[in-house]
Structures are given as structure tokens and as C-alpha cells.
Motif scaffolding. Structure first.
Motif, mmCIF file in Angstrom:
data_model
loop_
_atom_site.group_PDB
_atom_site.id
_atom_site.type_symbol
_atom_site.label_atom_id
_atom_site.label_comp_id
_atom_site.label_asym_id
_atom_site.label_seq_id
_atom_site.Cartn_x
_atom_site.Cartn_y
_atom_site.Cartn_z
ATOM 1 N N PRO A 146 52.425 28.827 53.601
ATOM 2 C CA PRO A 146 51.271 29.469 54.245
ATOM 3 C C PRO A 146 51.611 30.812 54.896
ATOM 4 N N SER A 150 49.907 35.618 54.515
ATOM 5 C CA SER A 150 49.065 35.447 55.708
ATOM 6 C C SER A 150 48.788 36.756 56.434
ATOM 7 N N THR A 153 48.855 36.981 60.312
ATOM 8 C CA THR A 153 47.883 36.282 61.158
ATOM 9 C C THR A 153 48.441 34.996 61.753
ATOM 10 N N LEU A 154 49.478 34.422 61.152
ATOM 11 C CA LEU A 154 50.051 33.170 61.650
ATOM 12 C C LEU A 154 51.268 33.406 62.531
#
Length: 175
Positions: A146, A150, A153-154
Motif C-alpha cells: 500500500p 500512495s 499520503t500514508l
């Protein structure tokens, strides 16, 4: 360093300030004008940290230009099969954050399949070391997938470990 990024993230969390990680700034996302944010450059997180030619792995800071990684790999007749537009001008962290592979994904797979490990700093300032430096690393949850694509954003990437490949003996394009 990752610890300095962690301090910035802790401060931003306390002050409710957004964080926009970038390196070269060529692919910056739009930001909300009604919410304060701070831009964090990863350009000083640069350089090849660990290169294991025999294991076909290279670990470098997120701000390392991809051209530098390519040069180091090619000195040992190895390469990383990624060719999105202007790849030589982009940083490793930016390339991984956007998850762009280029047309070579059809033969070698997407970029997310070649990221073996990374060090990231979360929004609350925790430094996490995800994955490892070996191809067969299956312990725990796979949080790398993930993270790739990303766009920051994480978490903020501070270093990335990639799988390398031997250079092809022959390169041929048929039209």
C-alpha cells in the motif's frame, strides 16, 4: 535523517498541520488552500546506503536520483527495469511514492513487486522499517504494497530497498 523527519511529523501532528513530502518537485499534488501544511524535502536523504551486488539488492535514500542508482547498478552489469517518463530525473522516493513502472512492467512486473523494503515515518512520528533486504521476506503483514503508489499520503519514505536484475545479454526492439 529519518529521525529528523520524525520530529517534523510529531510537530505537524501536534499543530494539526498537513505535510507535503517532495524531492525534486516535478510531480507535486494539489494542496488545499484552507488547511495549513508544511513542505518537507527529502533531497538530503540521498545516496546509496547498501548495495549487495551478489544478492541483487540496492538500498538508497528516498532523495537519491534514480540516475545515481542506475549508474551504480550498471557498473556491476545490473539494472532496475523501470522506465516511466523522465525516470533519470526523478528521485527513488518519488518514483516509489507514485508507483510508476513504465512500459517495462509487461515483462518485469510492476514497481510494487520489486520494492523489498523501506523505512517510513508515520503521521505521528514513528519510524517503521518495513520488509527487508532479501527477495524472500514473508514475515508479518506486507505493508509495503500500500505504500507504493500512495503519493506520501500514508507516510514519508526515507529509504527504499529495490531488487535489481542482471543486464540482458541482448536488447532488441522489433517494429
Amino acid at each position: 535523517s529519518a529521525d529528523e523527519v520524525a520530529e517534523i511529523m510529531k510537530w505537524a501532528s501536534r499543530e494539526a498541520v498537513g505535510v507535503l513530502p517532495f524531492c525534486g518537485g516535478s510531480r507535486l499534488p494539489a494542496v488545499s488552500e484552507d488547511h495549513p501544511y508544511v513542505a518537507v524535502s527529502t533531497s538530503r536523504l540521498s545516496g546509496v546506503e547498501i548495495y549487495e551486488a551478489a544478492d541483487l539488492t540496492v538500498t538508497a535514500g528516498a532523495g537519491t536520483p534514480f540516475a545515481t542508482i542506475d549508474r551504480v547498478l550498471r557498473e556491476n552489469r545490473q539494472w532496475a527495469p523501470f522506465n516511466p517518463p523522465r525516470v533519470e530525473d526523478r528521485s527513488l522516493g518519488g518514483l516509489v511514492a507514485l508507483g510508476e513502472s513504465g512500459s517495462l512492467w509487461m515483462g518485469y512486473g510492476e514497481l510494487r513487486n520489486h520494492v523489498l523494503g523501506m523505512t517510513v515515518v508515520t503521521g505521528d512520528g514513528r519510524v517503521l522499517r518495513l520488509g527487508g533486504r532479501v527477495v524472500k521476506n514473508v514475515a508479518g503483514y506486507d505493508l509495503i504494497k500500500p505504500m507504493v503508489g500512495s503519493a506520501g499520503t500514508l507516510a514519508v519514505m526515507t529509504s527504499v530497498c529495490l531488487r535489481a536484475y542482471p543486464e540482458p545479454a541482448v536488447e532488441l526492439v522489433l517494429v
